[in-house]
Design a protein around this motif. Structure first.
Motif, PDB file in Angstrom:
ATOM      1  N   SER A  26       0.825  -1.205   0.000  1.00 47.17           N
ATOM      2  CA  SER A  26       0.000   0.000   0.000  1.00 47.17           C
ATOM      3  C   SER A  26       0.862   1.259   0.000  1.00 47.17           C
ATOM      4  O   SER A  26       1.970   1.263   0.529  1.00 47.17           O
ATOM      5  N   SER A  28       0.453   5.850  -0.114  1.00 46.69           N
ATOM      6  CA  SER A  28      -0.402   7.046  -0.100  1.00 46.69           C
ATOM      7  C   SER A  28      -0.357   7.690  -1.480  1.00 46.69           C
ATOM      8  O   SER A  28       0.523   7.396  -2.296  1.00 46.69           O
ATOM      9  N   LYS A  51     -10.076   3.139  -8.840  1.00 47.73           N
ATOM     10  CA  LYS A  51     -10.998   2.776  -7.757  1.00 47.73           C
ATOM     11  C   LYS A  51     -12.385   2.459  -8.312  1.00 47.73           C
ATOM     12  O   LYS A  51     -13.013   1.478  -7.905  1.00 47.73           O
ATOM     13  N   GLU A  58      -9.110   1.784  -1.141  1.00 53.25           N
ATOM     14  CA  GLU A  58      -8.412   2.670  -0.216  1.00 53.25           C
ATOM     15  C   GLU A  58      -8.675   2.260   1.216  1.00 53.25           C
ATOM     16  O   GLU A  58      -9.720   1.720   1.547  1.00 53.25           O
ATOM     17  N   LYS A  60      -8.198   4.044   5.070  1.00 53.49           N
ATOM     18  CA  LYS A  60      -7.906   5.283   5.788  1.00 53.49           C
ATOM     19  C   LYS A  60      -7.236   4.967   7.115  1.00 53.49           C
ATOM     20  O   LYS A  60      -7.711   4.120   7.872  1.00 53.49           O
ATOM     21  N   ILE A  65      -4.733   8.399   3.449  1.00 52.45           N
ATOM     22  CA  ILE A  65      -5.446   7.378   2.693  1.00 52.45           C
ATOM     23  C   ILE A  65      -4.384   6.567   1.965  1.00 52.45           C
ATOM     24  O   ILE A  65      -3.536   7.124   1.261  1.00 52.45           O
ATOM     25  N   TYR A  66      -4.435   5.262   2.151  1.00 51.82           N
ATOM     26  CA  TYR A  66      -3.498   4.362   1.488  1.00 51.82           C
ATOM     27  C   TYR A  66      -4.242   3.549   0.441  1.00 51.82           C
ATOM     28  O   TYR A  66      -5.369   3.111   0.675  1.00 51.82           O
ATOM     29  N   TYR A  67      -3.601   3.362  -0.686  1.00 47.36           N
ATOM     30  CA  TYR A  67      -4.192   2.620  -1.793  1.00 47.36           C
ATOM     31  C   TYR A  67      -3.535   1.261  -1.903  1.00 47.36           C
ATOM     32  O   TYR A  67      -2.329   1.124  -1.706  1.00 47.36           O
TER      33      TYR A  67
END
Length: 94
Positions: A26, A28, A51, A58, A60, A65-67
């Motif tokens: 992950s 950001s 997304k 994502e 939080k 916010i991490y993807y």
């Protein structure tokens, strides 16, 4: 998930590069953006498209916010391609 959205999202080389970055874990939006010579707004747009295609999700944490990759969708696409290659006669209807 529709394959149309996934394939459209995958058609852009920058979005594919984002997916390549996320395969290591992950990140950001800022971490992702640091690998590109483009604006933060452009990266944000690409993340939104990915997304909406369910290729990423994502998470939080506090103010960030991490993807992450959505491997389930990628596996579904790979299975479909494998079945196509093998001549599977099951046709998906939309």
């Amino acid at each position: 998930m529709t394959f149309a959205k996934s394939f459209k999202a995958l058609s852009d080389p920058e979005r594919r590069r984002i997916l390549e970055l996320l395969k290591s874990g992950s990140m950001s939006a800022g971490e992702i953006a640091s690998h590109f010579d483009t604006t933060a707004a452009t990266i944000s747009y690409h993340l939104k498209v990915l997304k909406q295609a369910d290729l990423i999700f994502e998470k939080k944490e506090k103010n960030y916010i991490y993807y992450q990759l959505n491997v389930t969708v990628l596996e579904s696409i790979m299975l479909w391609i494998t079945n196509l290659k093998e001549g599977d006669s099951n046709v998906e209807k939309e």
